[in-house]
Motif scaffolding. Structure first.
Motif, PDB file in Angstrom:
ATOM      1  N   GLY A  60      49.364  30.968  39.877  1.00  0.00           N
ATOM      2  CA  GLY A  60      49.080  31.453  41.226  1.00  0.00           C
ATOM      3  C   GLY A  60      49.496  32.892  41.447  1.00  0.00           C
ATOM      4  O   GLY A  60      49.858  33.265  42.565  1.00  0.00           O
ATOM      5  N   ARG A  61      49.395  33.730  40.380  1.00  0.00           N
ATOM      6  CA  ARG A  61      49.878  35.110  40.495  1.00  0.00           C
ATOM      7  C   ARG A  61      48.774  36.143  40.302  1.00  0.00           C
ATOM      8  O   ARG A  61      49.046  37.284  39.939  1.00  0.00           O
ATOM      9  CB  ARG A  61      50.983  35.358  39.467  1.00  0.00           C
ATOM     10  N   VAL A  62      47.511  35.773  40.553  1.00  0.00           N
ATOM     11  CA  VAL A  62      46.419  36.736  40.467  1.00  0.00           C
ATOM     12  C   VAL A  62      45.701  36.777  41.812  1.00  0.00           C
ATOM     13  O   VAL A  62      45.901  35.923  42.667  1.00  0.00           O
ATOM     14  CB  VAL A  62      45.426  36.366  39.339  1.00  0.00           C
ATOM     15  N   GLY A  63      44.836  37.762  41.949  1.00  0.00           N
ATOM     16  CA  GLY A  63      44.062  37.895  43.184  1.00  0.00           C
ATOM     17  C   GLY A  63      42.914  36.898  43.219  1.00  0.00           C
ATOM     18  O   GLY A  63      43.048  35.760  42.759  1.00  0.00           O
ATOM     19  N   THR A  64      41.775  37.343  43.720  1.00  0.00           N
ATOM     20  CA  THR A  64      40.613  36.457  43.844  1.00  0.00           C
ATOM     21  C   THR A  64      39.763  36.538  42.584  1.00  0.00           C
ATOM     22  O   THR A  64      39.199  37.594  42.292  1.00  0.00           O
ATOM     23  CB  THR A  64      39.760  36.845  45.065  1.00  0.00           C
TER      24      THR A  64
END
Length: 280
Positions: free
Chosen positions: A59-63
């Motif tokens: 859960g550590r990236v953008g879209t």
């Protein structure tokens, strides 16, 4: 956003752990600390970097991009419903549904025939008419669904009688153009849809002008007025119901909006049935 990323991370981990190496053609090299695929294996199957995939699962990236998510969905062998869920929790929007060609089902044919007093027909996203009931033939003519009347968009722009029948032709036709543009965005590589749009652009100045102004519209219900040569003016409501099996077939049903229209429509249907009975 934080909650959605947490849900994405949990969903990806669970999906990865359900897939065995043999399921995706990988050798099973002995015992594994956790069930299912390793993160590196998913990354390789989806053609993304291992570092990026690890951060995605944490859960550590953008879209993520839509195409990347489809690659991950294929790597994890997600079902169609799971693919949509992945897009929703990762991007906040559902992906365009894939088209699944399918013949008209017997049950949908039975629905058509089970509405003897309501004109109804089934069409696809190209507006080709796949089937119609007897009430639709009574209202629009026996050739409805055949020859030059096999596509409702072509009928509306290229058949003079249909244009004259529709009292509010311009508004309804402009909606049709906007709806076709929406469908072309969903199915940009469909040859039949491209053929319909190309023919209408070449043959109708109105269609070409409205197509070029980039109008977009998607209709599911509304009201139209028809001036029938024998029944006179009728006001009809319409509803369009979409199949959810990926075929993108739509059931279009017309219902009278007032008592006068109901009497006129009933008279047309009765006369049509009597004529068929006499001819048989």
């Amino acid at each position: 956003m934080t909650a959605r990323r947490g849900e994405l991370a949990a969903f990806l981990r669970a999906a990865r752990e359900r897939v065995r190496p043999a399921d995706v053609g990988l050798p099973d090299l002995g015992r594994r600390r956790t069930p299912g695929l390793r993160r590196q294996e998913v990354a390789e199957l989806a053609a993304v970097s291992i570092d990026w995939y690890v951060r995605l699962e944490q859960g550590r990236v953008g879209t993520p991009g839509s195409a990347v998510l489809d690659g991950i969905a294929a790597a994890l062998q997600l079902s169609p419903a799971e693919r949509v869920h992945l897009h929703l929790i990762a991007r906040g929007e559902a992906p365009p549904p894939p088209h699944v060609p399918a013949p008209l089902s017997g049950s949908l044919r039975a629905v058509l025939d089970g509405m003897p007093l309501l004109p109804a027909y089934v069409m696809d996203f190209r507006f080709d008419i796949l089937a119609r009931n007897a009430a639709a033939a009574a209202l629009f003519g026996r050739k409805f669904g055949q020859d030059e009347m096999d596509n409702t968009a072509r009928m509306l722009f290229l058949v003079p009688e249909v244009r004259e029948t529709n009292v509010d032709w311009a508004a309804f036709a402009r909606e049709m153009v906007g709806n076709l543009r929406v469908n072309q965005a969903r199915y940009p590589d469909d040859p039949r849809l491209a053929e319909v749009v190309g023919e209408l652009r070449a043959a109708s100045r109105d269609f070409a002008a409205w197509w070029d102004d980039q109008h977009v519209h998607e209709r599911s219900r509304g009201r139209k007025r028809l001036r029938h040569e024998t029944a006179g003016l009728m006001t009809l409501d319409y509803d369009m119901l979409a199949a959810l099996d990926g075929s993108d077939q739509r059931l279009f049903v017309l219902t009278p909006a007032d008592e006068a229209s109901e009497r006129a429509l009933r008279g047309l249907v009765t006369a049509h049935a009597t004529a068929l009975a006499s001819a048989s």
